[in-house]
Design an enzyme around this catalytic site. Structure first.
Site, PDB file in Angstrom:
ATOM      1  N   LYS A 151       0.865  -1.189   0.000  1.00 24.51           N
ATOM      2  CA  LYS A 151       0.000   0.000   0.000  1.00 24.51           C
ATOM      3  C   LYS A 151       0.897   1.233   0.000  1.00 24.51           C
ATOM      4  CE  LYS A 151      -1.591   2.753   2.809  1.00 24.51           C
ATOM      5  NZ  LYS A 151      -1.348   3.918   1.924  1.00 24.51           N
TER       6      LYS A 151
ATOM      7  N   GLU B 262      10.232   1.696  10.262  1.00 22.57           N
ATOM      8  CA  GLU B 262      11.249   2.704   9.923  1.00 22.57           C
ATOM      9  C   GLU B 262      10.571   4.044  10.094  1.00 22.57           C
ATOM     10  OE1 GLU B 262      14.233   1.680   9.155  1.00 22.57           O
ATOM     11  OE2 GLU B 262      13.830  -0.429   8.819  1.00 22.57           O
TER      12      GLU B 262
ATOM     13  N   CYS C 277      13.903  11.007   5.973  1.00 22.50           N
ATOM     14  CA  CYS C 277      13.951  10.562   7.376  1.00 22.50           C
ATOM     15  C   CYS C 277      15.340  10.717   7.963  1.00 22.50           C
ATOM     16  CB  CYS C 277      13.487   9.123   7.469  1.00 22.50           C
ATOM     17  SG  CYS C 277      14.392   8.020   6.385  1.00 22.50           S
TER      18      CYS C 277
ATOM     19  N   GLU D 212      10.329  16.727  14.864  1.00 25.66           N
ATOM     20  CA  GLU D 212      10.755  16.586  13.475  1.00 25.66           C
ATOM     21  C   GLU D 212       9.994  17.590  12.601  1.00 25.66           C
ATOM     22  OE1 GLU D 212       9.361  13.046  11.395  1.00 25.66           O
ATOM     23  OE2 GLU D 212      11.346  12.764  10.531  1.00 25.66           O
TER      24      GLU D 212
HETATM   25  P1  NAD Z   1       2.530   8.586   7.782  1.00 23.04           P
HETATM   26  O1  NAD Z   1       2.799   7.747   8.963  1.00 23.04           O
HETATM   27  O2  NAD Z   1       1.430   9.559   7.841  1.00 23.04           O
HETATM   28  O3  NAD Z   1       2.207   7.680   6.495  1.00 23.04           O
HETATM   29  C1  NAD Z   1       3.047   6.650   6.062  1.00 23.04           C
HETATM   30  C2  NAD Z   1       2.210   5.539   5.453  1.00 23.04           C
HETATM   31  O4  NAD Z   1       1.353   5.013   6.458  1.00 23.04           O
HETATM   32  C3  NAD Z   1       1.301   5.992   4.319  1.00 23.04           C
HETATM   33  O5  NAD Z   1       1.257   4.981   3.332  1.00 23.04           O
HETATM   34  C4  NAD Z   1      -0.054   6.124   4.992  1.00 23.04           C
HETATM   35  O6  NAD Z   1      -1.126   5.949   4.115  1.00 23.04           O
HETATM   36  C5  NAD Z   1       0.018   4.984   5.988  1.00 23.04           C
HETATM   37  N1  NAD Z   1      -0.895   5.117   7.130  1.00 23.04           N
HETATM   38  C6  NAD Z   1      -1.445   6.241   7.648  1.00 23.04           C
HETATM   39  N2  NAD Z   1      -2.223   5.914   8.704  1.00 23.04           N
HETATM   40  C7  NAD Z   1      -2.157   4.574   8.867  1.00 23.04           C
HETATM   41  C8  NAD Z   1      -2.723   3.662   9.795  1.00 23.04           C
HETATM   42  N3  NAD Z   1      -3.535   4.053  10.780  1.00 23.04           N
HETATM   43  N4  NAD Z   1      -2.426   2.348   9.659  1.00 23.04           N
HETATM   44  C9  NAD Z   1      -1.593   1.922   8.686  1.00 23.04           C
HETATM   45  N5  NAD Z   1      -1.037   2.760   7.769  1.00 23.04           N
HETATM   46  C10 NAD Z   1      -1.309   4.067   7.868  1.00 23.04           C
HETATM   47  O7  NAD Z   1       3.914   9.272   7.443  1.00 23.04           O
HETATM   48  P2  NAD Z   1       4.200  10.367   6.329  1.00 23.04           P
HETATM   49  O8  NAD Z   1       3.896  11.681   6.902  1.00 23.04           O
HETATM   50  O9  NAD Z   1       3.575   9.993   5.056  1.00 23.04           O
HETATM   51  O10 NAD Z   1       5.784  10.171   6.141  1.00 23.04           O
HETATM   52  C11 NAD Z   1       6.685  10.986   6.760  1.00 23.04           C
HETATM   53  C12 NAD Z   1       7.261  10.297   7.983  1.00 23.04           C
HETATM   54  O11 NAD Z   1       7.883   9.095   7.604  1.00 23.04           O
HETATM   55  C13 NAD Z   1       8.342  11.119   8.630  1.00 23.04           C
HETATM   56  O12 NAD Z   1       8.186  11.084  10.029  1.00 23.04           O
HETATM   57  C14 NAD Z   1       9.618  10.424   8.236  1.00 23.04           C
HETATM   58  O13 NAD Z   1      10.677  10.641   9.104  1.00 23.04           O
HETATM   59  C15 NAD Z   1       9.193   9.012   8.158  1.00 23.04           C
HETATM   60  N6  NAD Z   1      10.048   8.229   7.258  1.00 23.04           N
HETATM   61  C16 NAD Z   1      10.922   7.342   7.800  1.00 23.04           C
HETATM   62  C17 NAD Z   1      11.778   6.611   6.980  1.00 23.04           C
HETATM   63  C18 NAD Z   1      12.766   5.639   7.574  1.00 23.04           C
HETATM   64  O14 NAD Z   1      13.322   4.841   6.847  1.00 23.04           O
HETATM   65  N7  NAD Z   1      13.010   5.660   8.872  1.00 23.04           N
HETATM   66  C19 NAD Z   1      11.741   6.795   5.604  1.00 23.04           C
HETATM   67  C20 NAD Z   1      10.840   7.707   5.078  1.00 23.04           C
HETATM   68  C21 NAD Z   1       9.983   8.417   5.918  1.00 23.04           C
END
Ligand code: NAD
Length: 538
Positions: free
Chosen positions: A202, A275, A309, A407
């Protein structure tokens, strides 16, 4: 070439060109979009619009999946996984190596889509492509090393033959974010496939086209059609049904969502790797090569407009070099070109959305209102596109400001001075995150010694993040609130397997023999154990 790029030149930082309307700049052929979106498992009849952050113009309507589509996706993936688990590692590796080449053969198409959907600069899009290709090659070349049945010492030397099998989990659910829409959508799935699993993915709703093209290329490289299923829709709706049906979850995203995912996985007693976010520190020591450190800081802070990230949001600079470093860092930051373009000319692109822009603006406004100084940037740039924000350097950030510990996930960094290194390490370790850190020094050994004191999953010396991220043999992930588990390396593939131990007992049983009493058996056994210890056995 399916993505059309009629733009005559890049929009660079400077006066807005009234002739240029970014909203009309880019369009995708409807047939091309339909070819990609037919891969989404969807029977709801609903669609959601994807718009480009470069100008806000709609790019596509993505079919949306419901819970019953998630069911269907898992059922198909499960069927495909049975045959795939029997496919020899050589065949799996050959597919990955073809995928590696296809990524480069289709480079421009991929980079166009990444740029259109995410608004990032082309050089940042290229890094995603390179990371994904590296991942494909690494797991293709090391499949046997990680997955072959391994012989280990048995209980009774010569009589107990013990080996460890790596059994695929089954179907792995992968939930990925928008910030690295190409590699984050696929890179964690490659080791899952290599280990004999199927995948239901997804990707983030904002960057579905890139994920769909990258999946299509996997099929073109020879992956069986049903092995990788894609569902589309809001994570808060599809997350729970996915976790209900997965044998393992790989989640990349925010720490807040990661906690929800982990709780749901705990209820089902399935494993997950998370992650998550970071508030990553860079340490510029007093012996740092300053030109290199300033270049590294620009890349480390502003790559992908800070929506990375592992990017740096806190810079700790030794007193002795602070002024000289800051002068160089500010000059380089001010020289950056900013713009909405699919070509290679810009240093930094757009943020992805209004939400991201609002967060960045709020963090900067809050810091300035509470007394922080802006050394560079500090403003949104609607003249360049709806979500542009200048690369921003702040000084005088204090713990009461939001950007001190939260962040930002945008092009904003706070500068701090330090007097001694133990103080710098202590401040770098403050807070709940522990993803990535960077140290600039001419003394590599000192840098490596300091690295051991940092509570971060990756530490880069004389680099910001690329050195660890691109070292595919090394695990990558976060300590503390930055995550659980690791991608890359052995950990990155073993998470998708169950370790199964098989011991074959030969010649003698693990029990008294020939009518021997339990007591005599225990004495003999003890003699044997003492002898093994003397012989240095584990
Ligand atoms: P997010 O958590 O809002 O969304 C990430 C994914 O999770 C999306 O596909 C979203 O649709 C899904 N999602 C949202 N709610 C959910 C739920 N209740 N259950 C399951 N899935 C759900 O994060 P974002 O704002 O899209 O991404 C940015 C964040 O991701 C930042 O905090 C960044 O640091 C982190 N990030 C971490 C890494 C890493 O490797 N550590 C890499 C990229 C991004």
């Amino acid at each position: 070439m399916s993505a059309q790029n009629p733009q005559t030149g890049p929009l660079v930082d400077g006066p807005h060109d009234p002739e240029h309307d970014p909203r009309a700049s880019y369009a995708l052929e409807p047939g091309y979009v339909a070819g990609l979106t037919r891969r989404v498992v969807s029977t709801t009849g609903r669609t959601a619009e994807v718009a480009s952050p470069l100008g806000g113009q709609p790019l596509a309507h993505i079919p949306q999946s419901g819970a019953e589509d998630v069911d269907a996706a898992f059922a198909r993936a499960r069927r495909a996984q049975v045959a795939w688990a029997r496919t020899p590692l050589e065949e799996r590796s050959a597919i990955f190596l073809r995928y590696h080449d296809l990524l480069f053969d289709r480079r421009d198409e991929l980079l166009d889509l990444v740029g259109l959907e995410s608004g990032k600069a082309r050089k940042d899009a290229y890094l995603e492509l390179a990371h994904l290709a590296l991942t494909a090659r690494y797991y293709a070349r090391t499949a046997h090393q990680h997955l072959d049945t391994r012989r280990v010492a048995g209980m009774i030397p010569g009589a107990t033959r013990t080996e460890i099998n790596r059994i695929p989990k089954g179907v792995v659910g992968i939930i990925s974010p928008w910030n690295y829409p190409l590699t984050m959508a696929i890179c964690d799935g490659l080791p899952a496939l290599m280990a004999g699993n199927a995948v239901v993915a997804k990707p983030d709703a904002q960057t579905m086209l890139t994920a769909l093209l990258a999946t299509q290329l996997l099929e073109e490289a020879g992956m069986p059609a049903d092995l990788w299923q894609v569902v589309a829709g809001p994570g808060r709706e599809l997350g729970a049904p996915m976790i209900q049906r997965s044998d393992y979850i790989c989640f990349t995203g925010s720490t807040a969502t990661g906690r929800i995912v982990a709780q749901q996985c705990a209820d089902r007693l399935i494993g997950c790797s998370l992650e998550l976010g970071g508030k990553n520190p860079m340490l510029v020591l007093r012996d740092a090569p300053l030109e290199r450190a300033a270049d590294g800081a620009v890349r480390g802070v502003f790559s992908n407009a800070g929506q990375l990230c592992v990017s740096m949001e806190r810079l700790f600079v030794a007193d002795q070099v602070y002024d000289r470093f800051v002068e160089r860092f500010v000059a380089r930051t001010e020289a950056m070109t900013l713009g909405a373009s699919l070509d290679w000319s810009v240093d930094m692109g757009s943020l992805i959305s209004q939400d991201q822009l609002d967060t960045v603006q709020a963090h900067v406004d809050d810091a300035v209102a509470k007394g922080a100084r802006v050394l560079a940037g500090g403003r949104a740039r609607p003249d360049l596109g709806p979500y542009f924000f200048e690369p921003t350097i702040l000084e005088g950030v204090t713990p009461d400001m939001t950007c001190f510990g939260h962040e930002t996930f945008g092009p904003v960094v706070s500068l701090y001075r330090f007097h001694d290194e133990s103080d710098a390490v202590a401040r770098a370790n403050e807070g709940d995150y522990g993803l990535n850190a960077s140290i600039y020094t001419r003394d590599g050994a000192r840098g490596r010694a300091l690295a051991r004191q940092l509570r971060c999953g990756t530490v880069n010396i004389n680099e910001a993040y690329g050195a660890t991220f691109g070292s595919l043999a090394a695990p990558m992930g976060g300590m503390r609130d930055s995550g659980m588990g690791r991608r890359q390396g052995a950990e990155g593939i073993h998470r998708y397997t169950e370790a199964q131990s098989v011991a074959t007992q030969r010649l003698v049983p693990i029990a008294p023999m020939l009518g021997m009493s339990e007591e005599t058996n225990a004495k003999l056994f003890t003699l044997g154990l003492r002898a093994m210890k003397k012989l240095g056995k584990a």
